[in-house]
Design a protein around this motif. Structure first.
Motif, PDB file in Angstrom:
ATOM      1  N   GLN A 140       0.854  -1.181   0.000  1.00 44.07           N
ATOM      2  CA  GLN A 140       0.000   0.000   0.000  1.00 44.07           C
ATOM      3  C   GLN A 140       0.891   1.231   0.000  1.00 44.07           C
ATOM      4  OE1 GLN A 140      -3.470   0.279  -0.089  1.00 44.07           O
ATOM      5  NE2 GLN A 140      -3.050   2.468  -0.345  1.00 44.07           N
ATOM      6  N   MET A 141       0.734   2.046  -1.018  1.00 43.07           N
ATOM      7  CA  MET A 141       1.582   3.230  -1.179  1.00 43.07           C
ATOM      8  C   MET A 141       0.723   4.474  -1.049  1.00 43.07           C
ATOM      9  SD  MET A 141       3.997   1.944  -4.339  1.00 43.07           S
ATOM     10  CE  MET A 141       2.679   2.026  -5.527  1.00 43.07           C
ATOM     11  N   ASN A 142       0.975   5.242  -0.011  1.00 43.58           N
ATOM     12  CA  ASN A 142       0.235   6.483   0.230  1.00 43.58           C
ATOM     13  C   ASN A 142       1.172   7.678   0.115  1.00 43.58           C
ATOM     14  OD1 ASN A 142      -2.061   4.923   0.846  1.00 43.58           O
ATOM     15  ND2 ASN A 142      -1.504   4.832   3.018  1.00 43.58           N
ATOM     16  N   SER A 143       0.576   8.842   0.008  1.00 44.35           N
ATOM     17  CA  SER A 143       1.358  10.092  -0.086  1.00 44.35           C
ATOM     18  C   SER A 143       2.454   9.977  -1.133  1.00 44.35           C
ATOM     19  CB  SER A 143       1.966  10.441   1.282  1.00 44.35           C
ATOM     20  OG  SER A 143       0.959  10.572   2.262  1.00 44.35           O
ATOM     21  N   LEU A 144       2.079   9.488  -2.278  1.00 43.13           N
ATOM     22  CA  LEU A 144       3.068   9.255  -3.334  1.00 43.13           C
ATOM     23  C   LEU A 144       3.698  10.555  -3.815  1.00 43.13           C
ATOM     24  CD1 LEU A 144       1.187   6.417  -5.191  1.00 43.13           C
ATOM     25  CD2 LEU A 144       3.548   6.283  -4.358  1.00 43.13           C
ATOM     26  N   LYS A 145       4.959  10.442  -4.174  1.00 39.18           N
ATOM     27  CA  LYS A 145       5.744  11.581  -4.655  1.00 39.18           C
ATOM     28  C   LYS A 145       6.247  11.280  -6.063  1.00 39.18           C
ATOM     29  CE  LYS A 145       7.555  12.223   0.043  1.00 39.18           C
ATOM     30  NZ  LYS A 145       8.791  12.311   0.865  1.00 39.18           N
ATOM     31  N   PRO A 146       6.537  12.308  -6.836  1.00 39.55           N
ATOM     32  CA  PRO A 146       7.077  12.052  -8.178  1.00 39.55           C
ATOM     33  C   PRO A 146       8.324  11.165  -8.153  1.00 39.55           C
ATOM     34  CG  PRO A 146       6.391  14.334  -7.991  1.00 39.55           C
ATOM     35  CD  PRO A 146       6.258  13.734  -6.613  1.00 39.55           C
ATOM     36  N   GLU A 147       9.115  11.271  -7.108  1.00 35.88           N
ATOM     37  CA  GLU A 147      10.327  10.449  -7.018  1.00 35.88           C
ATOM     38  C   GLU A 147      10.041   8.980  -6.745  1.00 35.88           C
ATOM     39  OE1 GLU A 147       9.679  13.313  -5.385  1.00 35.88           O
ATOM     40  OE2 GLU A 147      10.510  13.273  -3.347  1.00 35.88           O
ATOM     41  N   ASP A 148       8.792   8.636  -6.489  1.00 34.16           N
ATOM     42  CA  ASP A 148       8.412   7.234  -6.353  1.00 34.16           C
ATOM     43  C   ASP A 148       8.163   6.583  -7.718  1.00 34.16           C
ATOM     44  OD1 ASP A 148       6.446   8.184  -3.511  1.00 34.16           O
ATOM     45  OD2 ASP A 148       8.382   7.146  -3.491  1.00 34.16           O
ATOM     46  N   THR A 149       8.196   7.384  -8.762  1.00 34.58           N
ATOM     47  CA  THR A 149       8.004   6.852 -10.113  1.00 34.58           C
ATOM     48  C   THR A 149       9.094   5.840 -10.445  1.00 34.58           C
ATOM     49  OG1 THR A 149       6.890   8.829 -10.930  1.00 34.58           O
ATOM     50  CG2 THR A 149       7.969   7.427 -12.564  1.00 34.58           C
ATOM     51  N   ALA A 150       8.675   4.651 -10.817  1.00 33.76           N
ATOM     52  CA  ALA A 150       9.624   3.564 -11.102  1.00 33.76           C
ATOM     53  C   ALA A 150       8.859   2.334 -11.554  1.00 33.76           C
ATOM     54  CB  ALA A 150      10.438   3.229  -9.854  1.00 33.76           C
ATOM     55  N   VAL A 151       9.606   1.379 -12.039  1.00 37.51           N
ATOM     56  CA  VAL A 151       9.056   0.041 -12.238  1.00 37.51           C
ATOM     57  C   VAL A 151       9.268  -0.719 -10.933  1.00 37.51           C
ATOM     58  CG1 VAL A 151       9.198  -2.108 -13.517  1.00 37.51           C
ATOM     59  CG2 VAL A 151       9.539   0.066 -14.705  1.00 37.51           C
ATOM     60  N   TYR A 152       8.204  -1.250 -10.395  1.00 35.77           N
ATOM     61  CA  TYR A 152       8.249  -1.966  -9.124  1.00 35.77           C
ATOM     62  C   TYR A 152       8.256  -3.472  -9.400  1.00 35.77           C
ATOM     63  CZ  TYR A 152       7.526   2.292  -6.460  1.00 35.77           C
ATOM     64  OH  TYR A 152       7.687   3.532  -5.896  1.00 35.77           O
ATOM     65  N   TYR A 153       9.202  -4.149  -8.755  1.00 39.97           N
ATOM     66  CA  TYR A 153       9.371  -5.580  -8.946  1.00 39.97           C
ATOM     67  C   TYR A 153       9.090  -6.330  -7.643  1.00 39.97           C
ATOM     68  CZ  TYR A 153      11.881  -4.280 -13.197  1.00 39.97           C
ATOM     69  OH  TYR A 153      12.229  -3.764 -14.422  1.00 39.97           O
ATOM     70  N   CYS A 154       8.376  -7.412  -7.771  1.00 44.71           N
ATOM     71  CA  CYS A 154       8.151  -8.301  -6.644  1.00 44.71           C
ATOM     72  C   CYS A 154       9.272  -9.342  -6.633  1.00 44.71           C
ATOM     73  CB  CYS A 154       6.799  -8.988  -6.817  1.00 44.71           C
ATOM     74  SG  CYS A 154       6.394 -10.152  -5.516  1.00 44.71           S
ATOM     75  N   ALA A 155       9.729  -9.707  -5.429  1.00 46.66           N
ATOM     76  CA  ALA A 155      10.809 -10.684  -5.310  1.00 46.66           C
ATOM     77  C   ALA A 155      10.572 -11.569  -4.101  1.00 46.66           C
ATOM     78  CB  ALA A 155      12.151  -9.974  -5.189  1.00 46.66           C
ATOM     79  N   SER A 156      11.150 -12.746  -4.146  1.00 44.03           N
ATOM     80  CA  SER A 156      10.984 -13.692  -3.057  1.00 44.03           C
ATOM     81  C   SER A 156      12.313 -14.373  -2.754  1.00 44.03           C
ATOM     82  CB  SER A 156       9.942 -14.750  -3.444  1.00 44.03           C
ATOM     83  OG  SER A 156       9.889 -15.789  -2.484  1.00 44.03           O
ATOM     84  N   THR A 157      12.531 -14.640  -1.469  1.00 44.86           N
ATOM     85  CA  THR A 157      13.673 -15.468  -1.099  1.00 44.86           C
ATOM     86  C   THR A 157      13.263 -16.937  -1.221  1.00 44.86           C
ATOM     87  OG1 THR A 157      13.008 -15.614   1.209  1.00 44.86           O
ATOM     88  CG2 THR A 157      14.351 -13.710   0.580  1.00 44.86           C
ATOM     89  N   ALA A 158      14.167 -17.807  -0.851  1.00 43.47           N
ATOM     90  CA  ALA A 158      13.843 -19.228  -0.796  1.00 43.47           C
ATOM     91  C   ALA A 158      13.886 -19.700   0.657  1.00 43.47           C
ATOM     92  CB  ALA A 158      14.822 -20.028  -1.649  1.00 43.47           C
ATOM     93  N   THR A 159      13.700 -18.766   1.589  1.00 45.56           N
ATOM     94  CA  THR A 159      13.661 -19.078   3.011  1.00 45.56           C
ATOM     95  C   THR A 159      12.544 -18.260   3.654  1.00 45.56           C
ATOM     96  OG1 THR A 159      15.098 -17.288   3.762  1.00 45.56           O
ATOM     97  CG2 THR A 159      16.178 -19.300   2.969  1.00 45.56           C
ATOM     98  N   THR A 160      12.319 -18.503   4.926  1.00 47.65           N
ATOM     99  CA  THR A 160      11.288 -17.742   5.631  1.00 47.65           C
ATOM    100  C   THR A 160      11.778 -16.366   6.057  1.00 47.65           C
ATOM    101  OG1 THR A 160      11.932 -18.748   7.731  1.00 47.65           O
ATOM    102  CG2 THR A 160      10.192 -19.844   6.488  1.00 47.65           C
ATOM    103  N   SER A 161      13.089 -16.153   5.991  1.00 51.20           N
ATOM    104  CA  SER A 161      13.678 -14.874   6.389  1.00 51.20           C
ATOM    105  C   SER A 161      14.034 -14.055   5.166  1.00 51.20           C
ATOM    106  CB  SER A 161      14.942 -15.113   7.221  1.00 51.20           C
ATOM    107  OG  SER A 161      14.645 -15.856   8.386  1.00 51.20           O
TER     108      SER A 161
END
Length: 119
Positions: A81-102
């Motif tokens: 959830q992204m609130n109070s967005l700023k122009p500097e937040d402009t980007a391509v956002y990538y989801c990533a996952s580890t292979a552990t619980t940490s």
């Protein structure tokens, strides 16, 4: 493990967006998951992460207090959830996952979703 990011779009400064990262695959529900972003001409940077098992969250200083990461374990989905967005937040956002619980160095990456914040 497959990660599917969605929810990007165009929003005015001060507005909000919610990104989703749906995951499928073996053991994916227990892997820590997070978000990175890459703005034009800049290196990819960490944004936020969460451990689905402990609920521990991590945030970059630049988004603390404005962004909130959460998870729905039943849906194998993590939200940003992204609130109070700023122009500097402009980007391509990538989801990533580890292979552990940490949280740590990502092992899996999803495709990006573009967030554009207009001034």
């Amino acid at each position: 493990v497959q990660l599917q990011a969605s929810g990007g779009g165009l929003v005015q400064a001060g507005g909000s967006l919610r990104l989703s990262c749906a995951a499928s695959g073996r053991s994916v529900s227990i892997y820590a998951r997070g978000w990175f972003r890459q703005a034009p001409g800049k290196e990819r940077e960490f944004v936020a992460a969460i451990s689905p098992t402990s609920g521990i969250t991590y945030y970059a200083d630049s988004v603390k207090g404005r962004f909130t990461i959460s998870r729905d374990n039943a849906k194998n989905t993590v939200y940003l959830q992204m609130n109070s967005l700023k122009p500097e937040d402009t980007a391509v956002y990538y989801c990533a996952s580890t292979a552990t619980t940490s949280w740590g160095t990502p092992h899996y990456w999803g495709q990006g979703t573009l967030v554009t914040v207009s001034s």
